[in-house]
Write an enzyme that holds these catalytic residues in place. Sequence first.
Site, short mmCIF file in Angstrom:
data_model
loop_
_atom_site.label_atom_id
_atom_site.label_comp_id
_atom_site.label_asym_id
_atom_site.label_seq_id
_atom_site.Cartn_x
_atom_site.Cartn_y
_atom_site.Cartn_z
CB SER A 77 -0.84 0.02 1.68
OG SER A 77 -0.12 0.17 2.46
CG ASP A 111 -3.25 -8.66 9.82
OD1 ASP A 111 -3.15 -7.14 10.06
OD2 ASP A 111 -1.93 -8.62 9.32
CG HIS A 139 -0.97 -5.16 1.88
ND1 HIS A 139 0.35 -4.98 2.82
CD2 HIS A 139 -0.85 -4.04 1.17
CE1 HIS A 139 0.46 -3.63 3.15
NE2 HIS A 139 -0.03 -3.05 2.30
NE ARG A 166 2.80 -3.95 13.28
CZ ARG A 166 2.70 -3.48 11.44
NH1 ARG A 166 1.92 -2.80 11.11
NH2 ARG A 166 2.58 -4.78 11.14
CG HIS A 186 6.57 -9.87 9.92
ND1 HIS A 186 7.56 -8.92 9.88
CD2 HIS A 186 5.53 -8.98 11.01
CE1 HIS A 186 7.15 -7.96 9.17
NE2 HIS A 186 5.57 -7.28 9.65
#
Length: 441
Positions: free
Chosen positions: A241, A373, A271, A327, A318
């Site tokens: 993005s 996520d 994504h 996060r 990851h």
Amino acid sequence: MATVKERFKEVAEKANADTKELIKEHGGKKIGEVTLAQIYQGMRGMTGLVSETSLLDPNEGIRFRGYSIPELQQKLPHAPGGKEPLPEGLFHLMLIGELPTDEDVTIVSNAWARRSHVPTHVFATIDALPVTSHPMTQFVAGIMALQTESNFAKAYAKGINKKDYWEYVLDDSMDLIARLPRIAAYIYRRKYKNGNHIEPNGLLDWAGNLAHMLGYEDEGFKELMRLYMTIHADHEGGNVSAHTVHLVGSALSDPYLSFAAGMNGLAGPLHGLANQEVIKWIMDMRSELGVDLPSKEQIDAYVRKTLNEGKVVPGYGHAVLRKTDPRFTAQMEFAKKHMPDDHLVNTVWNIYDTVPGILKELGKVKNPWPNVDAHSGALLVHYGLVEYEFYTVLFGVSRALGVLASLCWDRALNFPLERPKSVTTDSVHKWLNGEGEIWGE
């Protein structure tokens, strides 16, 4: 107190001069090598971009202008009575490069409130789509409909000096960020709440107002939105993005066109759409096992079954990080404070205790740790936002902060049209056979 534009002009002019000197003195230095595997495998690890707003450290996670997420939680201003950082503060930090004061955050928040009006034709454009359309499809359509308001497009058509591009890009970016919560909430209420829309509350902060327009007045949910919008805002410049916004913007497409392009990338399963894939996988596991809170042993067996079927465990493995995504950790700490007994949240924690060890044992991935996520969906479900197809829209609203701040810097530093060289496999074979170079004009 100086406006955002005045502050940005001051720091950008200095940075522009420093960048020109840097290129003049060191422009010929090599920054790395490119392997044949890299050009065939997604350009992973190739250093080829400058993104001022954030940097991803494989060992420490994302740093925004040098600050880690725990530092931001401590140093950025909070809403009255709140504990989580205000996204307005992070935007100021990414744009200006300095930690904001409470007054700085108020200036940004008030500016977004003034700019938040969405023209009626934008809602009409969204309404022209079937209500069954994916929320990201409706989101991108809304952004594209907003393009009629672009200050940059109008000014460029009249003719402007390229040294002034950044002013109009900054204006567009401020307008777009201000309007995105309204568009996102409109889509949510249209698709899931029978079109019963909620008017904005100009007395609330940006993320708090988003929560209100979605229909959630719980102070815990408003705090979650502040945290969510902060930690999803940026992830350096090479992700799909962010890179897409930069790439399309390099053609001098205005911020609306550039951001819409980036959101089409975010909508991909590899994504931003991954956050809905995570919660769907957990729900499917609980349904198949017939339990609300699977044990670690049950999770172990289900994970191995998933992997044996040639599938992946969403949210794990990851591409860059060599440790748990900070996060993820920030969301886990939020959950421990606000919902320690929630069964879905505890399932996320049990998965976290189980999956990395299995992935390491089987050698499935180099970095078996969870990303952002892996946790976000469970927090949203706790407060009642169970429509996981919508989660990527929330991700997109947040991601606007980083990619549009970065786009302002692209224009302030006069970055040119991006045009990397490509080759064919045939030319690669000829080169390997000593029949000439493949890196022509």
